[in-house]
Design a protein around this motif. Structure first.
Motif, PDB file in Angstrom:
ATOM      1  N   ALA A   1       0.835  -1.203   0.000  1.00 30.84           N
ATOM      2  CA  ALA A   1       0.000   0.000   0.000  1.00 30.84           C
ATOM      3  C   ALA A   1       0.868   1.251   0.000  1.00 30.84           C
ATOM      4  N   ALA A   2       1.874   1.267   0.875  1.00 33.91           N
ATOM      5  CA  ALA A   2       2.753   2.432   0.947  1.00 33.91           C
ATOM      6  C   ALA A   2       3.560   2.572  -0.329  1.00 33.91           C
ATOM      7  N   THR A   3       3.997   1.453  -0.892  1.00 32.53           N
ATOM      8  CA  THR A   3       4.741   1.499  -2.150  1.00 32.53           C
ATOM      9  C   THR A   3       3.884   2.106  -3.250  1.00 32.53           C
ATOM     10  N   LEU A   4       2.602   1.716  -3.239  1.00 30.39           N
ATOM     11  CA  LEU A   4       1.685   2.266  -4.240  1.00 30.39           C
ATOM     12  C   LEU A   4       1.586   3.783  -4.103  1.00 30.39           C
ATOM     13  N   ALA A   5       1.465   4.267  -2.864  1.00 27.13           N
ATOM     14  CA  ALA A   5       1.373   5.705  -2.630  1.00 27.13           C
ATOM     15  C   ALA A   5       2.613   6.399  -3.199  1.00 27.13           C
ATOM     16  N   LEU A   6       3.782   5.820  -2.960  1.00 28.70           N
ATOM     17  CA  LEU A   6       5.047   6.390  -3.439  1.00 28.70           C
ATOM     18  C   LEU A   6       5.079   6.428  -4.965  1.00 28.70           C
ATOM     19  N   LEU A   7       4.808   5.263  -5.571  1.00 24.50           N
ATOM     20  CA  LEU A   7       4.950   5.164  -7.023  1.00 24.50           C
ATOM     21  C   LEU A   7       3.945   6.045  -7.754  1.00 24.50           C
ATOM     22  N   ARG A   8       2.742   6.185  -7.172  1.00 23.84           N
ATOM     23  CA  ARG A   8       1.756   7.035  -7.842  1.00 23.84           C
ATOM     24  C   ARG A   8       2.150   8.502  -7.754  1.00 23.84           C
ATOM     25  N   ARG A   9       2.730   8.913  -6.595  1.00 20.17           N
ATOM     26  CA  ARG A   9       3.216  10.287  -6.479  1.00 20.17           C
ATOM     27  C   ARG A   9       4.293  10.543  -7.534  1.00 20.17           C
ATOM     28  N   LEU A  10       5.198   9.592  -7.663  1.00 21.24           N
ATOM     29  CA  LEU A  10       6.289   9.762  -8.621  1.00 21.24           C
ATOM     30  C   LEU A  10       5.741   9.839 -10.037  1.00 21.24           C
ATOM     31  N   SER A  11       4.763   9.002 -10.351  1.00 19.02           N
ATOM     32  CA  SER A  11       4.284   8.982 -11.735  1.00 19.02           C
ATOM     33  C   SER A  11       3.463  10.222 -12.034  1.00 19.02           C
ATOM     34  N   VAL A  12       2.769  10.763 -11.016  1.00 21.32           N
ATOM     35  CA  VAL A  12       2.036  12.017 -11.215  1.00 21.32           C
ATOM     36  C   VAL A  12       3.021  13.146 -11.508  1.00 21.32           C
ATOM     37  N   ALA A  13       4.175  13.126 -10.813  1.00 20.37           N
ATOM     38  CA  ALA A  13       5.191  14.159 -11.023  1.00 20.37           C
ATOM     39  C   ALA A  13       5.943  13.932 -12.325  1.00 20.37           C
ATOM     40  N   GLY A  14       5.686  12.827 -12.997  1.00 17.69           N
ATOM     41  CA  GLY A  14       6.358  12.532 -14.256  1.00 17.69           C
ATOM     42  C   GLY A  14       7.789  12.075 -14.066  1.00 17.69           C
ATOM     43  N   THR A  15       8.072  11.535 -12.896  1.00 18.01           N
ATOM     44  CA  THR A  15       9.438  11.127 -12.573  1.00 18.01           C
ATOM     45  C   THR A  15       9.604   9.631 -12.773  1.00 18.01           C
ATOM     46  N   SER A  16      10.751   9.221 -13.198  1.00 19.72           N
ATOM     47  CA  SER A  16      11.042   7.794 -13.228  1.00 19.72           C
ATOM     48  C   SER A  16      12.089   7.490 -12.155  1.00 19.72           C
ATOM     49  N   ILE A  17      12.168   6.224 -11.781  1.00 18.73           N
ATOM     50  CA  ILE A  17      13.131   5.834 -10.762  1.00 18.73           C
ATOM     51  C   ILE A  17      14.426   5.452 -11.456  1.00 18.73           C
ATOM     52  N   GLY A  18      15.486   6.195 -11.152  1.00 14.47           N
ATOM     53  CA  GLY A  18      16.760   5.939 -11.820  1.00 14.47           C
ATOM     54  C   GLY A  18      17.514   4.822 -11.147  1.00 14.47           C
ATOM     55  N   LYS A  19      17.608   4.864  -9.835  1.00 14.04           N
ATOM     56  CA  LYS A  19      18.485   3.947  -9.125  1.00 14.04           C
ATOM     57  C   LYS A  19      17.853   3.601  -7.774  1.00 14.04           C
ATOM     58  N   ILE A  20      18.045   2.403  -7.359  1.00 11.54           N
ATOM     59  CA  ILE A  20      17.534   1.995  -6.054  1.00 11.54           C
ATOM     60  C   ILE A  20      18.717   1.606  -5.193  1.00 11.54           C
ATOM     61  N   ALA A  21      18.809   2.242  -4.036  1.00 13.00           N
ATOM     62  CA  ALA A  21      19.979   1.977  -3.206  1.00 13.00           C
ATOM     63  C   ALA A  21      19.565   1.588  -1.797  1.00 13.00           C
ATOM     64  N   ASN A  22      20.299   0.686  -1.219  1.00 11.51           N
ATOM     65  CA  ASN A  22      20.151   0.327   0.195  1.00 11.51           C
ATOM     66  C   ASN A  22      18.765  -0.215   0.549  1.00 11.51           C
ATOM     67  N   PHE A  23      18.108  -0.835  -0.417  1.00 11.98           N
ATOM     68  CA  PHE A  23      16.840  -1.467  -0.098  1.00 11.98           C
ATOM     69  C   PHE A  23      17.093  -2.887   0.403  1.00 11.98           C
ATOM     70  N   GLY A  24      16.384  -3.257   1.448  1.00 12.61           N
ATOM     71  CA  GLY A  24      16.440  -4.648   1.902  1.00 12.61           C
ATOM     72  C   GLY A  24      15.912  -5.552   0.802  1.00 12.61           C
ATOM     73  N   GLU A  25      16.279  -6.817   0.866  1.00 16.01           N
ATOM     74  CA  GLU A  25      15.893  -7.733  -0.200  1.00 16.01           C
ATOM     75  C   GLU A  25      14.370  -7.803  -0.348  1.00 16.01           C
ATOM     76  N   SER A  26      13.688  -7.931   0.784  1.00 17.64           N
ATOM     77  CA  SER A  26      12.225  -8.074   0.711  1.00 17.64           C
ATOM     78  C   SER A  26      11.586  -6.760   0.287  1.00 17.64           C
ATOM     79  N   HIS A  27      12.125  -5.636   0.731  1.00 15.76           N
ATOM     80  CA  HIS A  27      11.581  -4.342   0.319  1.00 15.76           C
ATOM     81  C   HIS A  27      11.716  -4.155  -1.185  1.00 15.76           C
ATOM     82  N   ALA A  28      12.861  -4.580  -1.726  1.00  6.91           N
ATOM     83  CA  ALA A  28      13.073  -4.456  -3.171  1.00  6.91           C
ATOM     84  C   ALA A  28      12.064  -5.314  -3.929  1.00  6.91           C
TER      85      ALA A  28
END
Lengths: 372, 258
Positions: free
Chosen positions: A60-87
């Motif tokens: 649910a929280a991931t959805l909130a994040l990704l929708r905010r990013l997509s509304v802003a027209g941003t893409s995710i360039g790099k993912i750093a320091n995410f735990g395995e399960s979080h990724a």
């Protein structure tokens, strides 16, 4: 970098903007997280995500994040320091983000369209009833030709349920109606010293009109609704299909016994209602109008022509046919979800009561013209 | 958080009148596992499931679910606990007067503080996670096939991000292809979303495909508990005939001695 105690913040190193996530990103804190995200000025260029301080990340929280990013027209360039399960959660939601858009709800129909839809639906309903009546008639003819087809046991069981079990409530209601009628007529008649005519009024009123209608309404609510619920449940559990598959006719096995039982039962119940309402009237006539039971019965004998009783009983046969046909057909046409049993049962009661009253109006005019 | 065991069932005894269904059933399931309860018809698998989630009172014994004693907890604790697990009933038990999307939205509206603009997308995400096409959201349960109804029920069970998911015969009534796709869904939920899953099943393919652990109920007791391979070695007439059915279908070569 110092980590402020908030859910997310943005940091820039030259061209590269990084969104740091922190704390428990879960459904129970969704409103706060969404507010925090709204407070961050997300650039339109690709940003990096840093999840080093995340303690929990759910879909649910991931959805909130990704929708905010997509509304802003941003893409995710790099993912750093995410735990395995979080990724993994991030990937799982990212892959389904396209499915989460909600299309605008369908525009509701206008008033005119609604009226039209209901008229078409009503026409279909009537057409169906007529068709069902026709098939019931054919089934009855078959029984006439081959009486062995009649299921006596089932008919008797139905008769027990629709007639015998209904007698107490019919007596109670009719008795009370008789009391009320005698009381109301009596109040008026007393003014003219015409006490004895109360007997005429009550006798003709109840036997010809009130008892048939009241009893038919009781039976519509009791048995019509029961037919729909019984047959509807059998549709849901595929019992009706099983009957067909075994080479039997649901019409012969289920509908005809109910129809016959009700057609026999309703006139009998109406007669019980006639007697009970006259008894009710007689009970109050003595103390209220000084009409003794003997006088009451004598007056009844001379004032109440048998025609009135017969008209009442004859009408009730037709009422019974309508109630049985409507109740059974609404049960047989239940669609295969449990909600539709409730919808159809309600509809049965409404249709039965309306048709009983319409029929009664029709008969009132018919018998007037025929001179009964 | 107690990583050791999410579900602890401790010497459960269940009697219906003179009939004893469970006579001291005990097991525990650690976090992140798919465990299956198997047993013949009438061995009380579904009853056990209902006792674990607090729908039916066992005659004796204790159930601890997510460190809460189910049959000793206050009504508030139980209400809080219920938000942390999801249950898939055998026929889905979707609310037939609501669309799939409304079904999924019901627990979210009741129990979670979801900002209005996120509610729709979140419901769609649940539906997508359960592997349903987007068009299914606006359909009524009666318009769906059996497999899709099960998935819709999973979407509803997943609504509140549960930690544990219970399933009663999830693949019964599904064709083998749909059933295997359902298996993959469960594996994904367990691996990627870290759910603990306890299911009741008769489906041997499911047992061999995705289940980490099998708990065998027979004559009111747990007669075997371990990986499917281990359970297959247990010398019990019922178990042996259970697995032999499979051997007869596939031929002896590629089955035995695994």
């Amino acid at each position: 970098m110092s980590a402020p105690a908030r859910d997310c913040w943005l940091a820039r190193e030259g061209e590269q903007a990084t969104l740091f996530l922190s704390g428990a990103w879960q459904l129970s804190r969704l409103a706060e997280i969404d507010a925090a995200l709204a407070g961050v000025a997300i650039p339109a260029s690709a940003i990096a995500l840093d999840g080093a301080a995340l303690t929990r990340l759910d879909t649910a929280a991931t959805l909130a994040l990704l929708r905010r990013l997509s509304v802003a027209g941003t893409s995710i360039g790099k993912i750093a320091n995410f735990g395995e399960s979080h990724a993994r959660v991030l990937e799982a939601v990212k892959g389904r983000l396209g499915d989460t858009d909600v299309e605008s709800p369908r525009r509701p129909h206008g008033v005119l369209a609604l009226i039209g839809l209901h008229v078409i639906e009503f026409r279909g309903l009537m057409h169906g009833h007529l068709d069902f009546l026709g098939r019931a008639t054919i089934a009855l003819r078959d029984i006439g030709l081959r009486p062995r087809l009649l299921r006596l046991k089932e008919t008797a069981t139905q008769f027990q349920q629709v007639c015998v079990d209904a007698i107490p409530v019919v007596i109670l209601v009719s008795f009370l109606i008789g009391i009320v009628l005698a009381y109301l007529f009596g109040l008026q008649a007393e003014k003219y010293g015409a006490n004895i005519f109360v007997v005429d009024g009550v006798a003709i009123g109840t036997t010809r009109e009130l008892a048939p209608i009241i009893v038919a309404v009781i039976v519509a609510g009791r048995s019509g609704a029961a037919f729909t619920a019984q047959l509807g449940t059998m549709v849901l559990t595929e019992e009706i299909d099983a009957i067909r598959t075994l080479g039997l006719s649901p019409m012969q096995v289920l509908v005809i016994p109910r129809l016959l039982a009700l057609v026999v039962a309703l006139p009998l119940l109406v007669f019980v209602g006639d007697v009970a309402s006259l008894a009710g009237a007689m009970t109050v006539a003595n103390p209220l109008l000084d009409i003794t039971p003997t006088t009451f019965l004598e007056r009844l004998h001379s004032a109440l022509s048998i025609d009135h009783v017969i008209v009442g009983l004859a009408k009730s046969v037709v009422f019974a046919g309508f109630i049985a046909i409507i109740g059974c057909r609404m049960g047989m046409t239940v669609s295969r979800d449990s909600r539709s049993i409730g919808v159809n049962t309600t509809s049965t009661v409404v249709q039965c009561i309306v048709s009983v009253i319409l029929l009664d109006a029709f008969f009132a005019i018919l018998f007037q013209e025929l001179g009964y | 958080m107690n990583a050791a065991s999410v579900i602890e069932v401790d010497s459960i005894v269940t009697r219906f009148g003179a009939q004893t269904v469970h006579n001291g059933v005990s097991f525990s399931v650690p976090r992140g596992q798919i465990a299956a309860v198997i047993g013949g018809s009438g061995s009380g698998k579904s009853v056990l499931l209902r006792e674990i989630i607090g729908l039916q009172h066992p005659t004796e014994g204790r159930v601890r679910l997510l460190a809460t004693d189910v049959w000793d907890a206050s009504e508030e604790d139980l209400a809080a606990l219920r938000r942390r697990f999801g249950m898939l009933f055998q026929d889905g038990a979707l609310f037939s007067s609501l669309t799939v999307a409304q079904n999924v939205a019901t627990p979210l509206i009741e129990h979670a503080n979801v900002p209005p603009h996120l509610l729709g997308p979140l419901v769609r995400l649940r539906i997508a996670l359960a592997g349903l096409p987007v068009e299914a959201a606006t359909k009524m349960p009666s318009e769906l096939s059996g497999g899709m109804r099960k998935r819709a029920a999973v979407a509803r069970a997943l609504a509140l991000e549960p930690e544990v998911l219970f399933l009663d015969e999830p693949t019964s009534g599904l064709d083998p292809i749909t059933a295997r796709a359902f298996d993959q869904l469960l594996r994904f939920l367990c691996d990627d979303l870290e759910l603990t899953i306890l299911l009741v099943t008769h489906d041997l393919d499911m047992l061999r495909g995705i289940v980490d652990r099998a708990i065998v109920l027979s004559r009111g007791k747990v007669i075997a508990d371990g990986t499917v391979k281990e359970v297959m070695q247990v010398d019990d007439p019922w178990l042996q005939s259970y697995f032999r059915v499979r051997t007869m279908l596939e031929g002896p070569d590629n089955n035995r001695g695994t």
